[in-house]
Design a protein around this motif. Structure first.
Motif, PDB file in Angstrom:
ATOM      1  N   VAL A   3      50.976  61.360  44.432  1.00 41.47           N
ATOM      2  CA  VAL A   3      52.094  61.327  43.498  1.00 41.47           C
ATOM      3  C   VAL A   3      53.354  61.861  44.159  1.00 41.47           C
ATOM      4  N   ALA A   4      53.255  62.989  44.799  1.00 42.26           N
ATOM      5  CA  ALA A   4      54.424  63.566  45.458  1.00 42.26           C
ATOM      6  C   ALA A   4      54.954  62.652  46.551  1.00 42.26           C
ATOM      7  N   LEU A   5      54.056  61.960  47.217  1.00 41.27           N
ATOM      8  CA  LEU A   5      54.472  61.079  48.300  1.00 41.27           C
ATOM      9  C   LEU A   5      55.201  59.855  47.788  1.00 41.27           C
ATOM     10  N   HIS A   6      54.591  59.107  46.882  1.00 43.36           N
ATOM     11  CA  HIS A   6      55.230  57.854  46.505  1.00 43.36           C
ATOM     12  C   HIS A   6      56.284  57.984  45.415  1.00 43.36           C
ATOM     13  N   ARG A   7      56.369  59.116  44.758  1.00 43.51           N
ATOM     14  CA  ARG A   7      57.433  59.300  43.765  1.00 43.51           C
ATOM     15  C   ARG A   7      58.584  60.130  44.309  1.00 43.51           C
ATOM     16  N   ALA A   8      58.276  61.130  45.102  1.00 43.90           N
ATOM     17  CA  ALA A   8      59.317  62.044  45.555  1.00 43.90           C
ATOM     18  C   ALA A   8      59.578  61.969  47.053  1.00 43.90           C
ATOM     19  N   GLY A   9      58.762  61.207  47.783  1.00 42.91           N
ATOM     20  CA  GLY A   9      58.963  61.089  49.228  1.00 42.91           C
ATOM     21  C   GLY A   9      58.542  62.325  49.998  1.00 42.91           C
ATOM     22  N   ALA A  10      57.746  63.179  49.371  1.00 41.92           N
ATOM     23  CA  ALA A  10      57.286  64.396  50.042  1.00 41.92           C
ATOM     24  C   ALA A  10      56.312  64.050  51.163  1.00 41.92           C
ATOM     25  N   LYS A  20      53.235  55.026  57.589  1.00 41.64           N
ATOM     26  CA  LYS A  20      54.440  54.435  56.998  1.00 41.64           C
ATOM     27  C   LYS A  20      54.218  52.971  56.652  1.00 41.64           C
ATOM     28  N   GLU A  21      53.524  52.255  57.500  1.00 45.07           N
ATOM     29  CA  GLU A  21      53.215  50.851  57.234  1.00 45.07           C
ATOM     30  C   GLU A  21      52.289  50.732  56.021  1.00 45.07           C
ATOM     31  N   ASN A  22      51.307  51.611  55.919  1.00 49.70           N
ATOM     32  CA  ASN A  22      50.359  51.568  54.800  1.00 49.70           C
ATOM     33  C   ASN A  22      50.983  52.011  53.479  1.00 49.70           C
ATOM     34  N   LEU A  23      52.079  52.739  53.543  1.00 54.84           N
ATOM     35  CA  LEU A  23      52.734  53.215  52.328  1.00 54.84           C
ATOM     36  C   LEU A  23      53.176  52.047  51.449  1.00 54.84           C
ATOM     37  N   LYS A  24      53.549  50.928  52.061  1.00 53.36           N
ATOM     38  CA  LYS A  24      53.963  49.773  51.250  1.00 53.36           C
ATOM     39  C   LYS A  24      52.818  49.299  50.364  1.00 53.36           C
ATOM     40  N   TRP A  25      51.583  49.421  50.857  1.00 56.89           N
ATOM     41  CA  TRP A  25      50.431  49.013  50.049  1.00 56.89           C
ATOM     42  C   TRP A  25      50.209  49.969  48.885  1.00 56.89           C
ATOM     43  N   LEU A  26      50.499  51.237  49.085  1.00 54.05           N
ATOM     44  CA  LEU A  26      50.399  52.209  48.001  1.00 54.05           C
ATOM     45  C   LEU A  26      51.335  51.805  46.869  1.00 54.05           C
ATOM     46  N   HIS A  27      52.548  51.409  47.212  1.00 58.85           N
ATOM     47  CA  HIS A  27      53.507  50.989  46.196  1.00 58.85           C
ATOM     48  C   HIS A  27      53.049  49.719  45.489  1.00 58.85           C
ATOM     49  N   ILE A  28      52.481  48.782  46.223  1.00 57.21           N
ATOM     50  CA  ILE A  28      52.013  47.527  45.628  1.00 57.21           C
ATOM     51  C   ILE A  28      50.852  47.769  44.674  1.00 57.21           C
ATOM     52  N   PHE A  29      49.862  48.549  45.114  1.00 55.92           N
ATOM     53  CA  PHE A  29      48.664  48.766  44.299  1.00 55.92           C
ATOM     54  C   PHE A  29      48.859  49.808  43.208  1.00 55.92           C
ATOM     55  N   ASN A  30      49.918  50.582  43.288  1.00 56.52           N
ATOM     56  CA  ASN A  30      50.168  51.608  42.286  1.00 56.52           C
ATOM     57  C   ASN A  30      50.242  51.023  40.879  1.00 56.52           C
ATOM     58  N   LYS A  31      50.791  49.827  40.725  1.00 52.88           N
ATOM     59  CA  LYS A  31      50.920  49.240  39.385  1.00 52.88           C
ATOM     60  C   LYS A  31      49.565  48.878  38.772  1.00 52.88           C
ATOM     61  N   TYR A  32      48.510  48.853  39.580  1.00 51.54           N
ATOM     62  CA  TYR A  32      47.173  48.551  39.080  1.00 51.54           C
ATOM     63  C   TYR A  32      46.321  49.803  38.856  1.00 51.54           C
ATOM     64  N   ASP A  33      46.916  50.961  39.064  1.00 51.20           N
ATOM     65  CA  ASP A  33      46.220  52.235  38.892  1.00 51.20           C
ATOM     66  C   ASP A  33      46.025  52.501  37.400  1.00 51.20           C
ATOM     67  N   LEU A  34      44.834  52.224  36.913  1.00 49.49           N
ATOM     68  CA  LEU A  34      44.584  52.338  35.481  1.00 49.49           C
ATOM     69  C   LEU A  34      44.446  53.779  35.005  1.00 49.49           C
ATOM     70  N   TYR A  35      44.028  54.684  35.885  1.00 47.42           N
ATOM     71  CA  TYR A  35      43.834  56.066  35.455  1.00 47.42           C
ATOM     72  C   TYR A  35      45.158  56.730  35.109  1.00 47.42           C
ATOM     73  N   SER A  36      46.141  56.599  35.961  1.00 45.22           N
ATOM     74  CA  SER A  36      47.396  57.293  35.697  1.00 45.22           C
ATOM     75  C   SER A  36      48.248  56.571  34.660  1.00 45.22           C
ATOM     76  N   LYS A  37      47.964  55.304  34.376  1.00 41.02           N
ATOM     77  CA  LYS A  37      48.739  54.548  33.392  1.00 41.02           C
ATOM     78  C   LYS A  37      48.178  54.710  31.980  1.00 41.02           C
TER      79      LYS A  37
END
Length: 65
Positions: A3-10, A20-37
């Motif tokens: 959460v701190a990484l992809h929301r705040a850039g920590a 850094k390359e894999n971070l783009k996948w975190l952003h893509i798959f984040n919208k499918y994260d059913l637990y936090s949504k």
């Protein structure tokens, strides 16, 4: 860290180029994260066996770092 990484850039100062390359996948798959949504709170004890079975299946008993 997620959460701190992809929301705040920590923690970006700790990332290598592959991270850094894999971070783009975190952003893509984040919208499918059913637990936090979900507004329903996850019962950790209820989902724990599922995740332990994944760990047992995909990780060796002894990790080598």
């Amino acid at each position: 860290m997620g959460v701190a990484l992809h929301r705040a850039g920590a923690y970006t100062h700790l990332m290598n180029e592959e991270d850094k390359e894999n971070l783009k996948w975190l952003h893509i798959f984040n919208k499918y994260d059913l637990y936090s949504k979900s507004k329903v709170r996850v019962d950790i004890e209820e989902v724990k066996p599922y995740y332990l079975s994944l760990i047992e299946k995909y990780f060796p008993a002894k990790l080598r770092w």
